[in-house]
Write a protein that holds these residues in place. Structure first.
Motif, PDB file in Angstrom:
ATOM      1  N   PRO A  73      -1.328  -3.553   0.765  1.00 48.02           N
ATOM      2  CA  PRO A  73      -1.526  -2.691  -0.404  1.00 48.02           C
ATOM      3  C   PRO A  73      -3.002  -2.310  -0.574  1.00 48.02           C
ATOM      4  CG  PRO A  73      -0.189  -4.621  -0.937  1.00 48.02           C
ATOM      5  CD  PRO A  73      -0.752  -4.858   0.420  1.00 48.02           C
ATOM      6  N   VAL A  74      -3.254  -1.037  -0.810  1.00 45.68           N
ATOM      7  CA  VAL A  74      -4.617  -0.529  -0.995  1.00 45.68           C
ATOM      8  C   VAL A  74      -4.822  -0.186  -2.461  1.00 45.68           C
ATOM      9  CG1 VAL A  74      -6.238   1.310  -0.435  1.00 45.68           C
ATOM     10  CG2 VAL A  74      -4.832   0.317   1.363  1.00 45.68           C
ATOM     11  N   HIS A  75      -5.909  -0.706  -3.036  1.00 43.70           N
ATOM     12  CA  HIS A  75      -6.241  -0.452  -4.436  1.00 43.70           C
ATOM     13  C   HIS A  75      -7.571   0.291  -4.494  1.00 43.70           C
ATOM     14  CE1 HIS A  75      -3.138  -3.415  -5.626  1.00 43.70           C
ATOM     15  NE2 HIS A  75      -3.565  -4.079  -4.571  1.00 43.70           N
ATOM     16  N   THR A  76      -7.571   1.426  -5.187  1.00 46.88           N
ATOM     17  CA  THR A  76      -8.821   2.167  -5.354  1.00 46.88           C
ATOM     18  C   THR A  76      -9.605   1.557  -6.504  1.00 46.88           C
ATOM     19  OG1 THR A  76      -7.656   3.747  -6.769  1.00 46.88           O
ATOM     20  CG2 THR A  76      -7.863   4.299  -4.434  1.00 46.88           C
ATOM     21  N   MET A  77     -10.886   1.369  -6.299  1.00 49.16           N
ATOM     22  CA  MET A  77     -11.742   0.726  -7.285  1.00 49.16           C
ATOM     23  C   MET A  77     -12.727   1.736  -7.860  1.00 49.16           C
ATOM     24  SD  MET A  77     -10.334  -2.171  -6.835  1.00 49.16           S
ATOM     25  CE  MET A  77     -11.303  -3.101  -8.009  1.00 49.16           C
ATOM     26  N   ALA A  78     -13.121   1.497  -9.113  1.00 50.84           N
ATOM     27  CA  ALA A  78     -14.018   2.430  -9.798  1.00 50.84           C
ATOM     28  C   ALA A  78     -15.430   2.374  -9.229  1.00 50.84           C
ATOM     29  CB  ALA A  78     -14.032   2.136 -11.299  1.00 50.84           C
ATOM     30  N   ASP A  79     -15.948   1.197  -9.001  1.00 60.55           N
ATOM     31  CA  ASP A  79     -17.291   1.054  -8.433  1.00 60.55           C
ATOM     32  C   ASP A  79     -17.382  -0.261  -7.681  1.00 60.55           C
ATOM     33  OD1 ASP A  79     -17.829  -1.027 -10.359  1.00 60.55           O
ATOM     34  OD2 ASP A  79     -18.240   0.555 -11.825  1.00 60.55           O
TER      35      ASP A  79
END
Length: 387
Positions: A73-79
């Motif tokens: 699973p790939v999670h996009t992060m804010a920073d």
């Protein structure tokens, strides 16, 4: 013998009319199996974090993220700060720091380094780095093939990239399969194959202990004394109650096995060995229930103290966590309970592909527990009924 069956039927009907008993018999084990099985199951890959600001509007970056999705699973992060925090908390296994301008650098034919942050144990870090490196390598294949074609045709990498991608999709790849042939695992499989057998061991024993309240109540109401006024031998009464608890334990065992197999896809290993193990454990539970009815003085004591004893034994015996992770002294102490031997047998069946011969030592110990408890309970009940 017929009298014993009549006593067993009457006692079993009385127990099954108790709605609280039905809750612990049917509903609670299924819920606990589902919850624990979901918590301890293998997610099937690594949890990868990718910085969101570096993935938008970028064709090559988007395709790289798609490759990373094959890792897990790939999670996009804010920073980066949020990504590092999630990694430190164990919410992610790795964070891929895709550099800004990745598209332009690759299309210009320049070398690009992609930092990867990994957390957890050293073995996990090594595994996740290998997995991410493989995904990046697959992505790099397309870019390198496009660059090679561009040099020979006098075109740009961007023009050749769609063709390289299409060729990669249809090009046969060498498949590598891995088969674990180790036979020395000391852990149950993850997921529902962990929760189902351990909860079978836990609930059969606990419900038998709590069910001892039925015997205490029957004794307090003077039903045994009135039955003895008829031409009914004391041994028939004891045997009847024993058959009742054995039937109760087997019913719950069959229910958990069926739910585990049908709803959660649990494989219970070698069928004859599993059947013998379940039957032996049902006898252990029967002995526990008969002892509970013999030694507790009130139904409330059996209902309140019995489950506490059962949970304590389950914790020591490896139903809550593997005994391999506890100190040696605790492991030895745990094997003073029948639970540890039952869990050991399930490990042999489910993790090592064992058969009835392989679990013969555990079955012998469990049979010893059952005989000892049933024998002691029979002696105490005989004395109580003839006093």
């Amino acid at each position: 013998m017929r009298t014993a069956f009549v006593v067993a039927g009457a006692s079993l009907r009385r127990m099954l009319r108790d709605r609280t008993a039905l809750f612990f018999l049917v509903i609670l084990p299924v819920v606990i199996i589902a919850v624990i099985g979901s918590v301890v199951q293998n997610p099937g890959g690594f949890r990868i974090g990718v910085l969101a600001g570096q993935t938008s509007g970028s064709g090559l970056v988007t395709s790289l993220v798609d490759e990373l999705k094959t890792v897990g699973p790939v999670h996009t992060m804010a920073d980066e700060t949020d990504a590092r925090t999630a990694l430190r908390r164990g919410e992610l296994d790795a964070v891929v720091l895709i550099p800004s301008g990745l598209d332009s650098q690759l299309l210009d034919g320049r070398e690009v380094r992609i930092p990867v942050l990994a957390g957890g144990a050293e073995s996990t870090q090594s595994a996740v780095r290998s997995a991410v490196s493989a995904a990046v390598a697959r992505h790099a294949e397309r870019v390198q093939a496009a660059a090679f074609a561009a040099r020979w045709t006098g075109t740009s990498i961007a023009q050749q990239l769609p063709r390289a991608t299409a060729v990669q999709l249809v090009t046969p790849r060498i498949a590598i399969s891995t088969e674990n042939v180790a036979t020395g695992s000391n852990y149950l499989p993850l997921g529902f194959s962990y929760s189902a057998p351990t909860m079978l061991v836990l609930f059969v024993f606990i419900n038998a202990l709590a069910g001892g309240a039925s015997i205490v109540q029957t004794r307090q109401l003077g039903i045994y004394q009135r039955a003895r006024a008829a031409p009914i031998r004391t041994g028939s009464l004891v045997l009847g109650e024993t058959l009742c608890y054995l039937t109760f334990a087997l019913l719950q065992s069959v229910l958990i096995v069926a739910v585990g197999a049908l709803l959660f896809g649990v494989s219970w290993g070698n069928p004859p060995a599993a059947a013998v193990l379940i039957g032996t454990w049902a006898l252990v539970g029967t002995g526990a229930g008969m002892l509970s009815g013999a030694f507790f003085r009130t139904p409330d004591q059996a209902s309140a103290i019995g489950p506490v004893i059962g949970i304590a034994f389950a914790m020591l015996g490896g139903c809550m966590w593997p005994l391999e992770i506890v100190p040696h002294a605790v492991r030895v102490l745990g094997h003073l309970t029948p639970h540890a031997w039952a869990v050991d047998a399930w490990i042999t069946l489910l993790s090592r592909g064992g058969n009835i011969v392989d679990i013969a030592p555990q079955l012998a110990v469990l049979a010893g527990f059952a005989v000892a408890m049933l024998g002691l309970a029979a002696i105490v009940h005989q004395r109580q009924l003839t006093a």
